[in-house]
Design an enzyme around this catalytic site. Structure first.
Site, PDB file in Angstrom:
ATOM      1  N   HIS A  28      29.460   3.546 -37.286  1.00 12.50           N
ATOM      2  CA  HIS A  28      30.357   4.422 -38.036  1.00 12.50           C
ATOM      3  C   HIS A  28      31.249   5.224 -37.077  1.00 12.50           C
ATOM      4  O   HIS A  28      31.131   6.446 -36.966  1.00 12.50           O
ATOM      5  CB  HIS A  28      29.540   5.385 -38.905  1.00 12.50           C
ATOM      6  CG  HIS A  28      28.705   4.714 -39.941  1.00 12.50           C
ATOM      7  ND1 HIS A  28      27.538   4.062 -39.631  1.00 12.50           N
ATOM      8  CD2 HIS A  28      28.871   4.573 -41.294  1.00 12.50           C
ATOM      9  CE1 HIS A  28      27.018   3.556 -40.738  1.00 12.50           C
ATOM     10  NE2 HIS A  28      27.798   3.857 -41.751  1.00 12.50           N
ATOM     11  N   SER A  31      33.613   8.070 -38.789  1.00  9.32           N
ATOM     12  CA  SER A  31      32.912   9.295 -39.169  1.00  9.32           C
ATOM     13  C   SER A  31      32.592  10.145 -37.946  1.00  9.32           C
ATOM     14  O   SER A  31      32.437  11.366 -38.059  1.00  9.32           O
ATOM     15  CB  SER A  31      31.610   8.945 -39.898  1.00  9.32           C
ATOM     16  OG  SER A  31      31.872   8.222 -41.083  1.00  9.32           O
ATOM     17  N   LEU A 116      21.135  11.238 -46.346  1.00  9.78           N
ATOM     18  CA  LEU A 116      21.985  12.418 -46.440  1.00  9.78           C
ATOM     19  C   LEU A 116      21.384  13.514 -47.303  1.00  9.78           C
ATOM     20  O   LEU A 116      20.675  13.257 -48.271  1.00  9.78           O
ATOM     21  CB  LEU A 116      23.360  12.028 -46.980  1.00  9.78           C
ATOM     22  CG  LEU A 116      24.182  11.115 -46.056  1.00  9.78           C
ATOM     23  CD1 LEU A 116      25.507  10.763 -46.695  1.00  9.78           C
ATOM     24  CD2 LEU A 116      24.410  11.769 -44.694  1.00  9.78           C
ATOM     25  N   ASP A 146      31.001  16.075 -45.739  1.00 12.59           N
ATOM     26  CA  ASP A 146      31.368  16.619 -47.051  1.00 12.59           C
ATOM     27  C   ASP A 146      30.753  15.807 -48.183  1.00 12.59           C
ATOM     28  O   ASP A 146      30.432  16.347 -49.243  1.00 12.59           O
ATOM     29  CB  ASP A 146      32.887  16.719 -47.217  1.00 12.59           C
ATOM     30  CG  ASP A 146      33.645  15.473 -46.780  1.00 12.59           C
ATOM     31  OD1 ASP A 146      33.014  14.558 -46.209  1.00 12.59           O
ATOM     32  OD2 ASP A 146      34.873  15.415 -47.000  1.00 12.59           O
ATOM     33  N   ASN A 176      36.066  15.643 -43.974  1.00 13.40           N
ATOM     34  CA  ASN A 176      37.055  14.632 -43.591  1.00 13.40           C
ATOM     35  C   ASN A 176      37.650  13.878 -44.777  1.00 13.40           C
ATOM     36  O   ASN A 176      38.339  12.883 -44.605  1.00 13.40           O
ATOM     37  CB  ASN A 176      36.471  13.659 -42.553  1.00 13.40           C
ATOM     38  CG  ASN A 176      35.320  12.823 -43.069  1.00 13.40           C
ATOM     39  OD1 ASN A 176      35.196  12.594 -44.272  1.00 13.40           O
ATOM     40  ND2 ASN A 176      34.465  12.361 -42.163  1.00 13.40           N
ATOM     41  N   HIS A 252      35.061   2.892 -43.602  1.00 13.03           N
ATOM     42  CA  HIS A 252      33.757   3.506 -43.380  1.00 13.03           C
ATOM     43  C   HIS A 252      32.739   2.464 -42.922  1.00 13.03           C
ATOM     44  O   HIS A 252      32.655   1.362 -43.465  1.00 13.03           O
ATOM     45  CB  HIS A 252      33.258   4.163 -44.662  1.00 13.03           C
ATOM     46  CG  HIS A 252      31.932   4.843 -44.526  1.00 13.03           C
ATOM     47  ND1 HIS A 252      31.818   6.152 -44.128  1.00 13.03           N
ATOM     48  CD2 HIS A 252      30.669   4.387 -44.731  1.00 13.03           C
ATOM     49  CE1 HIS A 252      30.535   6.484 -44.106  1.00 13.03           C
ATOM     50  NE2 HIS A 252      29.818   5.426 -44.466  1.00 13.03           N
ATOM     51  N   GLU A 355      11.196  21.498 -54.492  1.00 12.22           N
ATOM     52  CA  GLU A 355      10.244  20.686 -53.744  1.00 12.22           C
ATOM     53  C   GLU A 355      10.868  19.973 -52.550  1.00 12.22           C
ATOM     54  O   GLU A 355      10.191  19.714 -51.548  1.00 12.22           O
ATOM     55  CB  GLU A 355       9.586  19.659 -54.667  1.00 12.22           C
ATOM     56  CG  GLU A 355       8.616  20.259 -55.667  1.00 12.22           C
ATOM     57  CD  GLU A 355       9.279  20.811 -56.913  1.00 12.22           C
ATOM     58  OE1 GLU A 355       8.591  21.488 -57.710  1.00 12.22           O
ATOM     59  OE2 GLU A 355      10.501  20.576 -57.103  1.00 12.22           O
ATOM     60  N   HIS A 404      -3.544  19.313 -59.572  1.00 17.35           N
ATOM     61  CA  HIS A 404      -3.331  18.934 -60.971  1.00 17.35           C
ATOM     62  C   HIS A 404      -3.061  17.432 -61.095  1.00 17.35           C
ATOM     63  O   HIS A 404      -2.152  16.992 -61.796  1.00 17.35           O
ATOM     64  CB  HIS A 404      -2.197  19.742 -61.587  1.00 17.35           C
ATOM     65  CG  HIS A 404      -2.535  21.199 -61.761  1.00 17.35           C
ATOM     66  ND1 HIS A 404      -2.854  21.994 -60.683  1.00 17.35           N
ATOM     67  CD2 HIS A 404      -2.615  21.974 -62.869  1.00 17.35           C
ATOM     68  CE1 HIS A 404      -3.125  23.209 -61.127  1.00 17.35           C
ATOM     69  NE2 HIS A 404      -3.000  23.237 -62.437  1.00 17.35           N
ATOM     70  N   GLN A 416       2.867  16.779 -66.499  1.00 21.42           N
ATOM     71  CA  GLN A 416       2.236  17.529 -65.416  1.00 21.42           C
ATOM     72  C   GLN A 416       1.212  16.701 -64.634  1.00 21.42           C
ATOM     73  O   GLN A 416       0.625  17.191 -63.677  1.00 21.42           O
ATOM     74  CB  GLN A 416       1.513  18.762 -65.979  1.00 21.42           C
ATOM     75  CG  GLN A 416       2.347  19.608 -66.911  1.00 21.42           C
ATOM     76  CD  GLN A 416       3.557  20.216 -66.241  1.00 21.42           C
ATOM     77  OE1 GLN A 416       3.427  21.034 -65.342  1.00 21.42           O
ATOM     78  NE2 GLN A 416       4.738  19.795 -66.654  1.00 21.42           N
TER      79      GLN A 416
END
Length: 616
Positions: A28, A31, A116, A146, A176, A252, A355, A404, A416
């Site tokens: 890349h 980038s 990412l 971004d 970018n 890309h 989480e 749980h 749950q």
């Protein structure tokens, strides 16, 4: 270094990114090229780092969240003099440390990136360590793209960093404009990003990311800002400096079409070197590591929830080990992490119901030498599974505890119930998966986890279970316990773990009365599994039944089946009981019966397995 030289350094970083991707035939580079001025200024003016001592306690930490821009990182390492030109050109080749996305195989990389949205949550963990544990003024710099600002995990981290006033954390967003398949959501609208970040309490700076003076001023402002984190929003152009690819879609993840011409357009090969600023003198925290912890002790025959034993054992472990830290996702009163929080409030981090940030912070804290125990409901760890997967890529040592679990939680219902957690944790490379059945076993395993490598997972139970072991019993990881056996007379083996162990024992007693002696194995170590004991049982009984409060896919039954499938031992007749239906609200006892994993189900399955149906 003067600004003119920094601009030349940025061009060198671009050239090296182009050359590395061209040599690899993939990568890349565009980038990487957009963030070249950011990398140059950070390396030459702001990063305080001793490359000869990656473990220096005063070192800053740089997290390349947009890990696909690894050519930029490796180009920075060449400029710093720690990667040679020949090594740079091994990018992405078999055996090279310069992987397509960076990993801690390189000593200057704290954590693996490339999925990412993970760099900032992990950076928050590092910043938490620096501000509240290490108490060393290092800076955590996170460079993200971004595109990844659309990830929910980024915004979990943004809110957490502001709440914790992490002024030692700087987020640099390489805006970018172009993602993988086209324009990003906000393109070059820096104000859109600033409005969102400022709403969470961040200080923001908007700049032209190709202006080295502006980048320098912004990074100075970030380090000087107190009581809140800073985001530098840098407008850049993908593929900057090469007309054929600059700010163009469809480029890309590809080497440049004509690397030779691109290098010439960028000014040609150069060999500028940067003397990176040394970190300030700093003393690492003195983390006390005493002897064996005063673990809680429970009497055989009592009934105690394993989650209670977990919380008390963790608090006891914290008494003798200053490197142990606790994290929870706002369910500490249920997971029982609250016991650690009360005993060691200075080493407890509330992550709220986030989480991904919970696990990300754990990864960041372990990168600073701490031993994190992160807890939430087993079902909710599914939200953070990508972080768990990447923790293994990072070679991270973290302890995850899911409470749980299973249908045995009862009336709360299926939303749950952790019914897939053993499968997902077993699938993680190098993981350890433990499922204790009683309080003493839980306490011992909690202590043992602290010294293991990789991702460690402990499954705990909501309801009280019978204490079947004395407090002196030992439970080596990779082991199991034979709780019932009639020696050579055993006609079948029942393999259980957690809540199904008491059910298996009750079933064994009933079967013995009916003239069917069975062996019961408590397979508390689901991974690694005790192959030797399983093989011996198969050789003696010829019939094995597994029973688990988990889906049939990937859990205890599959662990046992895989142990027999290698073809190097005895292969029994194998049957499996697991949760195959969709549960609804009911009492724990009703749930176990409805799922077909209680003593009644075990008795019936064993009778069928040994081809003897008794008339009651």
């Amino acid at each position: 270094m003067r600004y003119e030289t920094m601009s030349s350094l940025a061009q060198q970083l671009r050239v090296d990114a182009v050359r590395a991707a061209d040599a690899a035939g993939s990568g890349h580079p565009t980038s990487s090229m957009s963030a070249a001025e950011i990398g140059a200024v950070l390396l030459a003016r702001h990063l305080r780092y001793d490359f000869d001592r990656p473990d220096h306690p005063g070192n800053d930490h740089f997290v390349l969240s947009k890990g696909h821009a690894s050519p930029l990182l490796y180009a920075m390492y060449r400029a710093a003099g720690v990667v040679g030109n020949d090594e740079l050109l091994t990018f992405r080749r078999r055996g090279s440390l310069l992987e397509g996305h960076p990993t801690p195989r390189l000593p200057w990389v704290d954590v693996a990136t490339g999925s990412l949205g993970q760099g900032l949550p992990v950076g928050v963990g590092m910043a938490l360590a620096g501000k509240y544990l290490d108490r060393v003024p290092y800076q955590v710099w996170v460079l993200c793209g971004d595109s990844e600002m659309a990830e929910g995990s980024v915004w979990e981290a943004v809110e957490h960093a502001a709440y914790c006033r992490l002024d030692n954390l700087t987020l640099i967003v390489d805006v970018n404009r172009l993602g993988q398949r086209g324009p990003t959501r906000h393109q070059h609208d820096l104000g859109a990003y600033a409005a969102r970040l400022e709403a969470f309490g961040w200080h923001t700076v908007q700049i032209d990311g190709h202006d080295v003076e502006a980048v320098d001023a912004a990074l100075r402002e970030a380090r000087a800002t107190v009581r809140r984190p800073t985001a530098v929003l840098a407008a850049t152009r993908k593929g900057r400096g090469v007309a054929a690819v600059e700010n163009r879609e469809g480029m890309h993840g590809k080497p440049l079409p004509d690397a030779t011409a691109a290098v010439a357009e960028l000014g040609g090969y150069s060999d500028l070197r940067v003397q990176v600023t040394d970190p300030p003198a700093a003393m690492p925290p003195r983390l006390v590591r005493g002897g064996a912890p005063p673990l809680p002790r429970y009497d055989k025959g009592d009934e105690v929830a394993t989650r209670d034993a977990y919380g008390r054992a963790l608090a006891a472990l914290g008494d003798v080990r200053g490197d142990v830290v606790g994290l929870d996702g706002e369910v500490g009163d249920s997971t029982r992490t609250e016991y650690f929080a009360k005993a060691h409030p200075d080493r407890y981090f509330e992550s709220w119901i986030a989480e991904q940030q919970l696990v990300g912070a754990a990864v960041g804290l372990q990168a600073r030498g701490y031993v994190p125990y992160a807890s939430t409901f087993a079902a909710f760890l599914t939200r953070a599974y990508d972080f768990v997967r990447m923790a293994a890529v990072s070679r991270a040592g973290i302890n995850l505890v899911g409470s749980h679990a299973g249908v045995s939680i009862g009336q709360d219902g299926p939303s749950q119930m952790g019914l897939e957690d053993l499968a997902m944790m077993r699938a993680v490379h190098g993981s350890t998966v433990l499922y204790p059945c009683d309080a003493n076993q839980t306490a011992k395993l909690v202590a043992a986890m602290a010294d293991l490598d990789g991702v460690r997972y402990l499954r705990t139970t909501r309801g009280k279970t019978l204490v079947v072991y004395g407090p002196e019993e030992e439970f080596p990881v990779g082991g199991s316990k034979v709780l019932r056996s009639h020696g050579e007379d055993d006609r079948a083996t029942v393999v259980a773990a957690g809540v199904t162990v008491p059910e298996a024992l009750r079933a064994a007693d009933r079967l013995a009365e009916a003239g069917i002696p069975v062996r019961v194995i408590d397979l508390y170590s689901v991974k690694p599994v005790d192959r030797a004991t399983l093989d011996q049982a198969a050789g003696t009984t010829g019939c094995v039944l597994t029973v688990e409060d988990h889906r049939p896919e990937g859990g205890l039954g599959d662990a046992v089946a895989e142990a027999y499938a290698d073809g190097h031992g005895n292969t029994p007749r194998l049957a499996r009981l697991a949760v195959r239906s969709m549960p609804a609200s009911a009492t724990p006892e009703e749930q176990l019966h409805e799922a077909g994993i209680d003593a009644d189900a075990i008795v019936s399955a064993v009778e069928l397995l040994v081809e003897r149906v008794l008339v009651r």
